[in-house]
Design a protein around this motif. Structure first.
Motif, PDB file in Angstrom:
ATOM      1  N   GLN A 151      -3.247  17.625  -2.247  1.00 35.98           N
ATOM      2  CA  GLN A 151      -3.095  16.889  -3.451  1.00 35.98           C
ATOM      3  C   GLN A 151      -2.764  15.862  -4.020  1.00 35.98           C
ATOM      4  O   GLN A 151      -3.599  16.227  -5.361  1.00 35.98           O
ATOM      5  N   MET A 152      -1.872  15.815  -3.796  1.00 31.11           N
ATOM      6  CA  MET A 152      -1.016  14.207  -4.421  1.00 31.11           C
ATOM      7  C   MET A 152      -2.381  13.516  -4.292  1.00 31.11           C
ATOM      8  O   MET A 152      -2.350  12.351  -4.977  1.00 31.11           O
ATOM      9  N   LEU A 153      -2.390  13.200  -3.151  1.00 30.58           N
ATOM     10  CA  LEU A 153      -3.799  12.174  -2.696  1.00 30.58           C
ATOM     11  C   LEU A 153      -4.335  12.080  -3.042  1.00 30.58           C
ATOM     12  O   LEU A 153      -5.109  11.731  -4.012  1.00 30.58           O
ATOM     13  N   LEU A 154      -5.258  13.648  -3.135  1.00 32.44           N
ATOM     14  CA  LEU A 154      -7.128  13.211  -4.003  1.00 32.44           C
ATOM     15  C   LEU A 154      -6.884  14.106  -5.286  1.00 32.44           C
ATOM     16  O   LEU A 154      -7.533  12.954  -5.826  1.00 32.44           O
ATOM     17  N   SER A 155      -5.579  13.356  -5.929  1.00 29.43           N
ATOM     18  CA  SER A 155      -5.526  13.483  -7.697  1.00 29.43           C
ATOM     19  C   SER A 155      -6.100  11.868  -7.806  1.00 29.43           C
ATOM     20  O   SER A 155      -6.082  11.973  -8.933  1.00 29.43           O
ATOM     21  N   GLN A 156      -5.463  10.715  -7.168  1.00 32.45           N
ATOM     22  CA  GLN A 156      -5.130   9.889  -6.787  1.00 32.45           C
ATOM     23  C   GLN A 156      -6.851   9.151  -7.421  1.00 32.45           C
ATOM     24  O   GLN A 156      -7.202   8.197  -8.197  1.00 32.45           O
ATOM     25  N   ASN A 157      -7.905  10.396  -7.240  1.00 33.57           N
ATOM     26  CA  ASN A 157      -9.014   9.497  -7.229  1.00 33.57           C
ATOM     27  C   ASN A 157     -10.200   9.751  -8.678  1.00 33.57           C
ATOM     28  O   ASN A 157     -10.470   8.976  -9.036  1.00 33.57           O
ATOM     29  N   ALA A 158      -9.024  10.456  -9.310  1.00 29.25           N
ATOM     30  CA  ALA A 158      -9.248  10.546 -10.839  1.00 29.25           C
ATOM     31  C   ALA A 158      -7.813   9.130 -11.371  1.00 29.25           C
ATOM     32  O   ALA A 158      -7.925   9.417 -13.068  1.00 29.25           O
ATOM     33  N   LYS A 159      -7.456   8.607 -10.540  1.00 29.79           N
ATOM     34  CA  LYS A 159      -6.642   8.164 -11.691  1.00 29.79           C
ATOM     35  C   LYS A 159      -6.905   6.479 -11.222  1.00 29.79           C
ATOM     36  O   LYS A 159      -6.478   5.179 -11.505  1.00 29.79           O
ATOM     37  N   PRO A 213      -4.800  -0.010 -13.151  1.00 28.25           N
ATOM     38  CA  PRO A 213      -4.723  -0.820 -11.997  1.00 28.25           C
ATOM     39  C   PRO A 213      -4.074  -1.006 -10.829  1.00 28.25           C
ATOM     40  O   PRO A 213      -4.482  -1.249  -9.783  1.00 28.25           O
ATOM     41  N   VAL A 214      -2.895   0.042 -10.717  1.00 25.68           N
ATOM     42  CA  VAL A 214      -1.951  -0.036  -9.659  1.00 25.68           C
ATOM     43  C   VAL A 214      -2.601   0.558  -8.661  1.00 25.68           C
ATOM     44  O   VAL A 214      -2.265   0.323  -7.046  1.00 25.68           O
ATOM     45  N   ILE A 215      -2.690   1.807  -8.646  1.00 24.25           N
ATOM     46  CA  ILE A 215      -3.828   2.421  -7.942  1.00 24.25           C
ATOM     47  C   ILE A 215      -5.114   2.049  -7.457  1.00 24.25           C
ATOM     48  O   ILE A 215      -5.772   1.939  -6.412  1.00 24.25           O
ATOM     49  N   ILE A 232       1.130  -0.933  -0.023  1.00 23.84           N
ATOM     50  CA  ILE A 232       0.268  -0.254   0.223  1.00 23.84           C
ATOM     51  C   ILE A 232       0.623   1.554  -0.207  1.00 23.84           C
ATOM     52  O   ILE A 232       0.776   2.374  -1.341  1.00 23.84           O
ATOM     53  N   TRP A 233       2.301   1.656   0.730  1.00 24.56           N
ATOM     54  CA  TRP A 233       2.679   2.804   0.875  1.00 24.56           C
ATOM     55  C   TRP A 233       3.946   2.682   0.047  1.00 24.56           C
ATOM     56  O   TRP A 233       3.905   3.624  -0.678  1.00 24.56           O
ATOM     57  N   ASP A 234       4.087   0.905  -0.763  1.00 30.01           N
ATOM     58  CA  ASP A 234       5.293   1.774  -1.774  1.00 30.01           C
ATOM     59  C   ASP A 234       4.415   2.471  -3.223  1.00 30.01           C
ATOM     60  O   ASP A 234       4.703   2.804  -3.716  1.00 30.01           O
ATOM     61  N   ILE A 235       3.556   2.062  -3.273  1.00 24.61           N
ATOM     62  CA  ILE A 235       2.256   2.459  -3.778  1.00 24.61           C
ATOM     63  C   ILE A 235       1.723   3.948  -4.155  1.00 24.61           C
ATOM     64  O   ILE A 235       2.698   4.758  -5.147  1.00 24.61           O
TER      65      ILE A 235
END
Length: 300
Positions: free
Chosen positions: A246-254, A258-260, A18-21
């Protein structure tokens, strides 16, 4: 470029991927967000809170109990940045065996009730808090050691004039993350050694989906509260707060990545959300419960 150091607790082997990703995503996009990321794992939340307070880490992925202790230690001056959507409206469920005749808290009179680990909000702290509220006139507390029904050392039994409350202190220090004490409770209800017990809503959803305890039902649900969040101290740079958020929130659109998607599935979220006033207020009942139970101090 600043490399932020994040702390998390190693409660399960899946914590590492999880934290590696999350780390790799942050570092691959460091130019866009203005910071890099690394992480360090702790064996318990008390050590992690201590590390945050001493400035050894920049950010802590805290349970609600660890957040409250951070807030208490800083006189209310810590900040919560981001949480999972599934951390909102978390609840405690009281469960029993079907056909037991238990339909509400009043029906617990003369019964034996199971609490999970003493540092688990969902399995113990909030359960005890609401039992004491509902059974206010019956509270005559007497703590003593008794053999653990699960055969793992000892548990504490709290004697009420109307019911016996048995603690199952499994994996203390993990704040209920492992869920082990909740399954101890479920097994003891199944075996007839407990009449009812306290578990978290996430465990309840899990066993419903798996169909693993078909003879157990829920008869009471607590008001909602919040679970985990990313915590920082008040002097943490505001620009870096925004960069990390913002780094974390940007993952919502990713999530089509498959990794996210894998990381979000393992971490149990659909999207990251900002912590606002309503989320902060949802910790108030936990603060009050921990204060009443003398759990505010971060004792290593």
């Amino acid at each position: 470029m600043k490399t932020l150091l994040l702390g998390a607790v190693a409660y399960d082997p899946k914590v590492v991927p999880i934290w590696d990703i999350i780390r790799d995503y942050a570092n691959e996009n460091a130019e866009a967000f203005g910071c890099k990321l690394d992480y360090v794992l702790f064996s318990n939340y008390e050590r992690q809170v201590d590390a945050l307070l001493k400035g050894h880490i920049d950010i802590a992925w805290n349970t609600n109990v660890a957040w409250i202790r951070t807030l208490y230690a800083t006189s209310g001056k810590a900040k919560a940045l981001i949480m999972r959507d599934t951390d909102v409206n978390f609840t405690t469920k009281f469960v029993c065996k079907k056909g037991s005749g238990i339909q509400n808290i009043a029906d617990l009179k003369g019964r034996k009730f199971g609490l999970g680990s003493m540092d688990s909000a969902q399995a113990a702290i909030m359960g005890l808090y609401y039992l004491q509220k509902e059974c206010a006139q019956d509270v005559v507390l007497q703590e003593f050691d008794s053999p653990d029904a699960c055969g793992r050392g000892k548990s504490n039994t709290l004697k009420y004039s109307s019911l016996s409350v048995v603690r199952h202190n499994s994996d203390v220090g993990k704040h209920g993350d492992t869920g082990r004490s909740e399954f101890d409770i479920l097994e003891q209800i199944k075996a007839g050694n407990l009449d009812a017990g306290s578990i978290g809503s996430s465990t309840w959803i899990r066993i419903l989906e798996e169909g693993s305890y078909p003879d157990i039902e829920s008869f009471w649900t607590s008001p909602g509260y919040c679970h985990c969040n990313f915590s920082v101290l008040l002097d943490f740079d505001t620009g870096l707060m925004e960069s990390f958020s913002q780094m974390l929130l940007s993952q919502n659109a990713k999530k089509d990545n498959p990794v996210i998607a894998k990381m979000m599935q393992m971490e149990g979220l659909n999207q990251w959300i900002k912590v606002g006033e309503s989320e902060l207020r949802a910790y108030d009942s936990i603060y009050k419960a921990m204060q009443e139970q003398n759990l505010l101090e971060n004792n290593l």
